[in-house]
Every structure is written in structure tokens, then in C-alpha cells.
Scaffold this motif. Structure first.
Motif: not given
Length: 259
Positions: A239-252
């Protein structure tokens, strides 16, 4: 019924044997148009030309009757796809295939790959796209054992489509006979242990050659590196969506908005 329009490109240059083999195979599936770099562009990643002139011209590489239309481009593989879609083609291609690359683009190599960046550029435009690489860096590598599998993969992609936001990274083991089969894999974890070989030119200026060895950090039996080592073709949906979705909750949880 209109034949599929197949855009063919690569990063090794328009005269590369891998590209010629891919063109021959794609002609069995549809109408082919080739837009490829006029010189090797390996390791260019997703670079595009923004601060210099971009040239393109129609060329004749194959003089046989029924040869496809071919265009050389002075830019990168991503430039080739952009130029094809915006200038050269009169309709949207049904699929874009890139390669066959002379050398592996498995594991972390996909990040640096011009072959895969061409496919990704097509994918960004909503075009089904596949990058093909043979794990043999030789200019006179033998592509014939893999051509049947390449044809099968592209045929299935044309029939069934490729999931939106995804392109396929296909790597082919170096074998004297046909590969054992095709495995759907994940990208293996690995990196390059790199060094710069310092040398001195005849004029007394220092210069450097990048050297290194690939280090596999993944022992899983569901990876592209494992499949290739066992003699299978690896297919990694990329995929070319490079978002690390799993990291969003922690950084929030960071206190970013507190004064």
C-alpha cells in the motif's frame, strides 16, 4: 470487444532485456504501450523531475511487425507513468506493469525501488499495477522460466482487479526451471548493513562507493524472503498509504495541546 490496454514501464531502461521479455508476454494479453526511461534509473525510488527539463520521444526498439508503440523518457520511472497518463495515452490503461527488474525488490528494497515506484504511481492514479523483479542482477539473466507465471498473475489481475489503494510487488527466484509456485506473502523485516568505500580519483579528490550486505531480521515462513528462498514467486500486496494507523492511539495520549 476492446483488448485491455497495458502500460509497460521499468527502471532499467528501455533496452533492458527484462523489459523486452515483459513486453513479449503482455502482447499475449492486450494492446501494449511502452513508456520507459532512456537510461538506467535503478534505486531512484519515487523521485520525480521538478527542476529540470523532461524529454520524451517515440522510439523503435523492436523492428518486428506488430511491435508496440514505445516512448523513451529522460526522467525517472515515476515520471514515465505521469507522462504516459497525461501526454501519451489517449485512454486510461487497464493495468500498468513495471519490470522485469534485474534484481530483487523484496523486503526493504521496495522502499528504494524505481520498478515499484512506477507501479505505485499508477496505483495512486487508480490504475491496477504490478511490479515484477527477478532475483538476478545479471544483464543477460534468464527470464523465460517465470514468464508463464507473470502472464497468469497479470491475467488474474485483469479479471479480478486489485484491491483499491494496493499494488502488487512480485519477486521471482533465480531458477533454471519454472518456480515451484506462487505464494501471497508479507514483506520481510530486514535492512542493509551499509558502508561507504572511500577512494581517491586521479585528480586527488575523494569519492565514495556505497556497499553493504542485506540483513534478514525475520524468521517467519509467510514472508517474501522465505518464499523466494524456497523457490516460490512471492506476491506482496503493497500500500502507498504510509500512515502507521496502529500508532495513532499512543500518540493521541501525548500532551500536544496543553500549554
Amino acid at each position: 470487444m476492446e483488448k485491455p490496454l497495458i502500460l509497460v514501464t521499468n527502471d532499467d531502461g528501455i533496452t533492458a532485456p527484462g523489459l523486452r521479455a515483459l513486453i513479449r508476454t503482455m502482447k499475449e494479453l492486450g494492446d501494449v504501450v511502452v513508456v520507459a526511461p532512456d537510461s538506467p534509473q535503478s534505486g531512484m525510488g519515487h523521485a520525480i523531475t521538478v527542476d529540470s527539463t523532461l524529454f520524451s520521444k517515440k522510439v523503435v526498439v523492436d523492428h518486428k511487425e506488430g511491435a508496440p508503440s514505445e516512448y523513451s523518457c529522460s526522467g525517472t520511472p515515476a515520471d514515465c507513468v505521469k507522462l504516459a497518463l497525461r501526454v501519451i495515452l489517449d485512454r486510461k490503461p487497464d493495468i500498468c506493469v513495471s519490470g522485469i527488474n534485474h534484481g530483487s525488490n523484496s523486503s526493504i528494497n521496495v522502499i528504494y525501488s524505481g520498478t515499484m515506484s512506477a507501479a505505485i504511481e499508477a496505483g495512486i492514479e487508480g490504475i491496477p499495477a504490478i511490479g515484477f523483479s527477478l532475483c538476478d542482477y545479471s544483464w543477460d539473466a534468464n527470464f523465460e522460466p517465470a514468464l508463464g507465471s507473470i502472464k497468469k498473475i497479470v491475467s488474474e489481475a485483469l479479471t479480478n482487479g486489485i484491491p483499491k489503494g494496493t499494488v502488487l510487488n512480485v519477486n521471482i527466484p533465480k531458477t533454471k526451471s519454472a518456480p515451484k509456485g506462487i505464494r501471497i506473502c508479507r514483506q520481510a523485516r530486514g535492512n542493509w548493513k551499509e558502508e561507504f568505500d572511500k577512494r581517491t580519483s586521479p585528480s586527488g579528490k575523494d569519492y565514495y562507493w556505497l556497499t553493504g550486505e542485506f540483513e534478514l531480521l525475520d524468521k517467519g515462513e509467510d514472508t517474501d524472503e522465505w518464499a523466494l528462498a524456497q523457490g516460490y514467486i512471492s506476491v506482496v500486496p503493497t500500500q502507498f498509504d504510509l500512515t502507521a494507523h496502529h500508532a495513532i492511539p499512543q500518540i493521541n495520549n501525548w500532551n500536544l495541546n496543553e500549554q
